[in-house]
Design a protein around this motif. Structure first.
Motif: not given
Ligand code: SAM
Length: 225
Positions: A128, A163, A165, A190-191, A197-198, A201, A219, A221
């Motif tokens: 992260h 991953y 992020h 991924k996004n 925003k996941p 977070r 954001d 990822i």
């Protein structure tokens, strides 16, 4: 100039700032419990946390508010959070103690060296990086943490399907990051919606400052294949 005199380019500036009494006390009394010293030894995550769990590294935790919240939310994962600044280290040590977090430890050092020297290849589930210093002047771009060489380093350390992020409120840095990952066939985004925003977070201190200035937040990822 002799090689030993050449200073590596760092992605941070070491301004220690003033420690509050609470932060200084936290460093003194809680480091033995929740901090790991930098060294040449490989981190043994299962022994450090006394359990198995996903291994997540956060680079540049700042004051650590978000870090502590995420560790609380993702309680089955183990976290090692890395930053160089003592006020943030003191603050996060106190938070770990107050919240009784058993899944979060701190290393006060350059994260690049922690990855290089203390991290086994293909051992990390996630990295992260929230609001890395943007180094927005063109002549300072080389100080940005996310570079091709950094990507090569994390590619060695992340597990397959691991991953990374990254969140930033600098459009230019977001485009730079997207471009670097696009040029590396090992990663897929991924996004697709980079402004989503996941849920794990929370908003960070730097993010709130950026949002108050009218900045958008990205954001991003990427999954390692
Ligand atoms: C802009 S601040 C963001 C802090 C926090 N993530 C937030 O969003 O509030 C970036 C942080 O990254 C840290 N940092 C930058 N490069 C680093 C590195 N190579 N190793 C460890 N920390 C680093 C800086 O010290 C700083 O605290």
């Amino acid at each position: 100039m002799p090689i030993s005199k050449i200073r590596p380019i760092r992605s941070y500036v070491l301004r220690q700032g003033r420690l509050t009494k609470h932060q200084a006390e936290g460093i003194k009394s809680l480091s033995p419990l929740h901090a790991i010293s930098f060294g040449d030894n490989i981190l043994n995550w299962d022994a450090i946390f006394n359990r198995q769990g996903k291994r997540i590294i956060e680079i540049g935790f700042g004051m650590g508010h978000t870090t502590a919240e995420i560790a609380e939310t993702l309680s089955d994962s183990n976290f090692i959070a890395i930053d160089v600044h003592s006020p943030g280290v003191g603050n996060l040590l106190n938070k770990i103690q107050e919240k009784n977090l058993k899944n979060l430890k701190i290393i006060q050092h350059d994260a690049v060296e922690v990855l290089e020297k203390m991290t086994l290849d293909e051992s990390i589930d996630a990295i992260h990086i929230f609001f890395p210093d943007p180094w927005h002047k063109k002549r300072h771009n080389k100080r940005r943490l996310i570079q091709q060489t950094f990507l090569e380093l994390i590619s060695m350390k992340l597990k397959k399907e691991g991953y990374i992020h990254i969140a930033t409120d600098w459009e230019d840095y977001a485009n730079w990051i997207i471009e670097i990952f696009k040029n590396n066939s090992m990663y897929k985004a991924k996004n697709i919606d980079f402004s989503k925003k996941p849920s794990y977070r929370p908003k960070t201190k730097y993010e709130n400052r950026g949002v108050n200035l009218g900045h958008q937040v990205w954001d991003m990822i990427f999954i390692k294949s």
